[in-house]
Design an enzyme around this catalytic site. Structure first.
Site, mmCIF file in Angstrom:
data_model
loop_
_atom_site.group_PDB
_atom_site.id
_atom_site.type_symbol
_atom_site.label_atom_id
_atom_site.label_comp_id
_atom_site.label_asym_id
_atom_site.label_seq_id
_atom_site.Cartn_x
_atom_site.Cartn_y
_atom_site.Cartn_z
ATOM 1 N N ASP A 117 43.689 36.828 -10.056
ATOM 2 C CA ASP A 117 43.616 36.898 -8.595
ATOM 3 C C ASP A 117 43.868 38.330 -8.130
ATOM 4 O OD1 ASP A 117 43.288 34.159 -8.583
ATOM 5 O OD2 ASP A 117 45.417 33.758 -8.243
HETATM 6 N N1 URA Z 1 46.886 31.730 -12.423
HETATM 7 C C1 URA Z 1 46.864 32.058 -11.122
HETATM 8 O O1 URA Z 1 47.262 31.265 -10.267
HETATM 9 N N2 URA Z 1 46.409 33.267 -10.776
HETATM 10 C C2 URA Z 1 45.987 34.178 -11.677
HETATM 11 O O2 URA Z 1 45.592 35.274 -11.292
HETATM 12 C C3 URA Z 1 46.008 33.829 -13.032
HETATM 13 C C4 URA Z 1 46.463 32.596 -13.377
#
Ligand code: URA
Length: 251
Positions: A117
């Site tokens: 993310d």
């Molecule tokens: N899980 C998440 O919620 N976000 C990420 O970026 C990676 C794994």
């Protein structure tokens, strides 16, 4: 040997070891994709001795020639980036946010394996080895990802046990994971799935939303010696280890 010629709709969309001929030529630096299409339409591109078509797909073993001259195969590259917060994991963002590809070299062109993310920091692998990328992303190989998650509130031991046992999410139950406490509101979660927002969804489901997320390890690769925003090339041993993990190692 014949290159694959199939309508795109019939192709597996996950087999990234084959690429469309125009993308192959673009990656090799011959022309832009559009320019490559023009070369193909003009009959100047041959694949394994036969005229290439717009819907020809090629793999590394295919011989591609333009005007009778072989196109140099692209060197395979493997990089590990310490992704900082604020960069989206995509090649180009319609909202014009900064992307992780800005942080790695342009040539040879490499793409991220999986995604983090925008607000998540940590280990992100890049490669142009489509076959390895495909295997790393495949659930069969259960590639381990280790996350450090700072939570809004202190989790109980029960919460840690629940995270480890598996959580019912909208798209099904999560596989068994490892969860341990690193600090009062800090936990380490090791998972081998790669569902979208998985860690945040798991922690939110047990009443402990994530306030900060960092991936410390991906497929055994950690960030030792790397600063946020910096990358390094994997060494031969690390590449071999990834191939071993995904059943691609020779011998
Ligand atoms: N899980 C998440 O919620 N976000 C990420 O970026 C990676 C794994």
């Amino acid at each position: 040997m014949h290159a694959r010629v199939e309508p795109a709709a019939n192709r597996s969309t996950v087999d990234t070891s084959f690429v469309r001929l125009n993308a192959y030529l673009a990656r090799a630096g011959v022309a832009s994709r559009r320019g490559a299409d023009e070369l193909i339409k003009a009959g100047r591109v041959r694949v394994n001795g036969e005229p290439g078509q717009l819907n020809t797909f090629v793999a590394a073993r295919d011989l591609v020639e333009v005007d009778g001259k072989p196109v140099a195969k692209q060197k395979l590259a493997y990089l590990l980036l310490y992704k900082p917060a604020g960069f989206v994991t995509t090649a180009s963002d319609p909202q014009k946010r900064r992307t992780v590809v800005e942080l790695v070299p342009r040539t040879p062109r490499v793409v991220p394996v999986g995604r983090l993310d925008a607000d998540t920091t940590g280990a992100l692998l890049f490669t142009n080895d489509g076959q390895l990328a495909h295997h790393l992303a495949h659930p069969r190989y259960e590639i381990e990802k280790v996350y450090e998650a700072e939570l809004e509130r202190e989790p109980t031991d029960d919460v840690l046990r629940t995270l480890a046992a598996g959580i019912e999410l909208e798209d099904g139950r999560t596989a068994p994971a490892k969860a341990r406490r690193l600090g009062p509101k800090l936990i380490e979660l090791s998972i081998h799935e790669g569902r979208k927002h998985q860690v945040k969804l798991m922690c939110a489901a047990v009443g402990c939303p994530v306030v900060r997320l960092h991936r410390s390890v991906y497929a055994g690769l950690d960030l030792d010696g790397l600063a946020a925003g910096k990358w390094r090339a994997l060494d031969r041993g690390e590449v071999e280890a990834l191939k071993k993990l995904t059943g691609l190692a020779a011998g």
